[in-house]
Design an enzyme around this catalytic site. Sequence first.
Site, PDB file in Angstrom:
ATOM      1  N   TRP A 349      -2.218 -10.074   0.507  1.00  0.00           N
ATOM      2  CA  TRP A 349      -3.038  -9.156   1.302  1.00  0.00           C
ATOM      3  C   TRP A 349      -4.526  -9.489   1.179  1.00  0.00           C
ATOM      4  O   TRP A 349      -5.372  -8.720   1.628  1.00  0.00           O
ATOM      5  CB  TRP A 349      -2.803  -7.711   0.857  1.00  0.00           C
ATOM      6  CG  TRP A 349      -3.342  -7.358  -0.516  1.00  0.00           C
ATOM      7  CD1 TRP A 349      -3.477  -8.183  -1.588  1.00  0.00           C
ATOM      8  CD2 TRP A 349      -3.812  -6.073  -0.948  1.00  0.00           C
ATOM      9  NE1 TRP A 349      -3.998  -7.504  -2.665  1.00  0.00           N
ATOM     10  CE2 TRP A 349      -4.212  -6.215  -2.301  1.00  0.00           C
ATOM     11  CE3 TRP A 349      -3.935  -4.831  -0.339  1.00  0.00           C
ATOM     12  CZ2 TRP A 349      -4.721  -5.145  -3.037  1.00  0.00           C
ATOM     13  CZ3 TRP A 349      -4.435  -3.766  -1.077  1.00  0.00           C
ATOM     14  CH2 TRP A 349      -4.824  -3.923  -2.408  1.00  0.00           C
ATOM     15  N   ASP A 350      -4.831 -10.654   0.589  1.00  0.00           N
ATOM     16  CA  ASP A 350      -6.225 -10.965   0.291  1.00  0.00           C
ATOM     17  C   ASP A 350      -7.099 -11.063   1.534  1.00  0.00           C
ATOM     18  O   ASP A 350      -8.320 -10.954   1.437  1.00  0.00           O
ATOM     19  CB  ASP A 350      -6.305 -12.266  -0.516  1.00  0.00           C
ATOM     20  CG  ASP A 350      -5.649 -12.128  -1.874  1.00  0.00           C
ATOM     21  OD1 ASP A 350      -6.362 -12.107  -2.883  1.00  0.00           O
ATOM     22  OD2 ASP A 350      -4.413 -12.029  -1.913  1.00  0.00           O
ATOM     23  N   GLU A 488       0.584  -2.355  -9.078  1.00  0.00           N
ATOM     24  CA  GLU A 488       1.544  -3.386  -9.515  1.00  0.00           C
ATOM     25  C   GLU A 488       2.123  -3.157 -10.905  1.00  0.00           C
ATOM     26  O   GLU A 488       3.231  -3.628 -11.185  1.00  0.00           O
ATOM     27  CB  GLU A 488       0.956  -4.803  -9.440  1.00  0.00           C
ATOM     28  CG  GLU A 488       0.635  -5.254  -8.040  1.00  0.00           C
ATOM     29  CD  GLU A 488       0.221  -6.713  -7.970  1.00  0.00           C
ATOM     30  OE1 GLU A 488       0.527  -7.360  -6.971  1.00  0.00           O
ATOM     31  OE2 GLU A 488      -0.417  -7.185  -8.945  1.00  0.00           O
ATOM     32  N   GLN A 609      -5.040  -2.175 -11.632  1.00  0.00           N
ATOM     33  CA  GLN A 609      -6.219  -2.351 -10.787  1.00  0.00           C
ATOM     34  C   GLN A 609      -6.379  -1.131  -9.895  1.00  0.00           C
ATOM     35  O   GLN A 609      -5.565  -0.210  -9.925  1.00  0.00           O
ATOM     36  CB  GLN A 609      -6.059  -3.605  -9.926  1.00  0.00           C
ATOM     37  CG  GLN A 609      -4.892  -3.543  -8.948  1.00  0.00           C
ATOM     38  CD  GLN A 609      -4.506  -4.891  -8.402  1.00  0.00           C
ATOM     39  OE1 GLN A 609      -3.786  -5.638  -9.055  1.00  0.00           O
ATOM     40  NE2 GLN A 609      -4.967  -5.210  -7.212  1.00  0.00           N
TER      41      GLN A 609
END
Length: 793
Positions: A349-350, A488, A609
């Site tokens: 998804w960067d 994640e 994150q």
Amino acid sequence: MTAGTDWTWEYDGYEAADERLRESLCTLGNGYFATRGAFPECVADEVHYPGTYVAGCYNRLTSDVAGRRVENEDMVNVPNWLSLRFRPVGGEWLVPDAVTVLDHRQVLHLASGLLERLTRYALGEGRALFVRQQRFVHMADPHLAVLRTEFTAEGFAGALNVEATLDGEVTNSGVARYRALDGRHLTHVHTGTAAPDTVWLRCRTRTSDIRIGMAARLTADAPVADRHEGPCATQRVRLDLAPGRTVTVDKTIALHTSRDPAISDPLAAAIDRVGRAPGFDDLLEAHLTAWDRLWRRAALDIADGEAGSILRLHLFHVLQTLSPHTADLDVGVPARGLHGEAYRGHVFWDELFVLPYLNLHFPEVSRALLRYRHRRLDEACTAALKAGRRGALYPWQSGSDGREETQRLHLNPHSGRWLPDHSHLQYHVGSAIAYNVWQYCEASGDAEFLHTKGAEMLLQIARFWADSAVYDESLGRHRIRGVVGPDEYHDAYPDAKLPGLDDNAYTNVTAAWVLTRTLEVLQALPEPRRRELLERTGLDGGELEQWEDVSRTLHVPFHRGVISQFEGYGDLAELDWDRYRKRYDDIRRLDRILEAEGDTVNRYQASKQADVLMLGYLFSPAELQSLFSRLGYRLDEGTWSRTVDYYLDRTSHGSTLSGLVHGWVLARARRAEAWMFCQEALRGDIADLQGGTTGEGIHLGAMAGTLDLVQRGLTGLETRSGALWLDPVPLPELSSYGFAVQYQGHWGVRLRLERGRLEIAVPSSDRDPIDVRLPNRTVCLQPGETYQLMLPD
């Protein structure tokens, strides 16, 4: 040690332990292919890794791992064109790990895309060989690369043997934890001679059957001989050295694959191209001109200092990975650039962090990257059907054809165990693609794309979310179950038999946004296009009514006055953070640490994150409040502030993107801690904060994200509703800089942030005026006008 100017990145002295990191950060590329900054005289080993990667060149292999057959698709390490070794006649080959290095300096020239290397090898008895090399991967002709090597004898006269090789005996072995997987991607390697000074190599990938052709021309003031041994084509030259006199050898290569347009055979194309290529000086001049054009479109005018130097380095690597040449390719955004083999070269998804920057400088590249997603829409719709849903389910990891490439096992280096990997449940990648479609069209004004391919992607992604939402009578709301969010770490509830979490807040809010925006797009479509799209997709009024309902009733969980990362997050145990910080120097990968102890991070309120806080990265405070209001929730400043504090205390920052998002969010919240996280985002790769990962490839999303931080984050720049929105929140450490953007056909709209002042200038043209929305006023700027806004203290 790193030194240099604002336009160079330099390393002094040879340090074997730092070599992999330096190779990644000194990679040269042009959007078509890239080569790591390795010593040409060194082969791949535990210290050096001279990889070369072609954008979009993948191959699929099956391996036996932990008693299971595991299939992986990798970006292929193609034959090594860089190889060039040398030795005094009768002596040993000179390599830095076997011979004394008296001096060594490596300089990456950012302005010119040139890597310079200067090394002095000790030969004993007061003798030394000074080696200067310059290399570039051609930015004007994306199929060419050049290596110039200059040898100077110091304190002796004698002969030097030089061997330049095209090496087809390479594998994918640059990431230690992948070495249990089959990395032999090349087969049918053949070599030959095309001319007295030119050799060639051809091969193909084992399953994807991509044919690769490579040709090399060696130029020297001495006869060139060649030798073919197995998968290698070697050219040899014997140079006579005299004290203080420099002798030069130039190696020019051409690289083609069968994926290239307008060729019949990659080998013939490579031989022809290298044969037509001019000499070093002419090639360099064209290369410099191409880089100059790039910098004019993308330049960031920022004050001298560490932040400015790092931002230029980040911009350099973004431009090398996604250059205007990318606009002609069928490729996505490789999360680790074309710089190494981590993540197997996959597309995640960067682009969510990359396209917002490109939209305002290279919209043609953004459009091409979105077309990569559109070409794989059918595969995404097939994936949704397999999951029992309508619409499009885009993969968390993508490669050549758009199928899900996420591994189902991953290795924990702390425990040595292979563990189930459930990250394919990160369905929120679809929302990221939809967000990028919307942002690109808002910035570029590309109505044609929005009304065709963009609308089709939005429709199918929205359809997936609506079909995934299940109505809960007890809540009176729709819920999305069994997913994994950006965090994640959490992929299941404690002791649950099945993976997945319910009502991830980021997933649900972005799904509501996708549904809302898609309804707006469909409503605004010209009637013929709307009718054609609805007929082709089978969309009817009943579905649209359902979308409207779901977009207003998706459940967002809360606990203790903050937004819950997912339903039940607040019920998890609190982690003893102090205990783990005392026991371990680095707890960024807390999940691995806990698993090695026989525990699981799923039991704790601990995130890898930014997850909930990603909402503050994507949406301005006003837009986020509006989204929550549409969902029937009140999100005031107090609730958001508590939410930010809550997750700041519970995040280990195990991703390079985490510092970026936290810095962005805290800057918008006007927090003093913002700069600490911005610094982490800036230094993530250069300081290798993730513990050895930079040597496996850069983190492209984090690099582009730091550029977007100064472009949009600190200026409050948004492109929405047909206007430029500005709400500056400069940090004291980044308070003076300027840049120019392309906005809806206006080239060179300049913004300048100085201490206490923001200036915006619209270039003279025949374009329409630009509406600029400021916190307390709207200004209509005509072409040629400049406006200044004084900022509050």
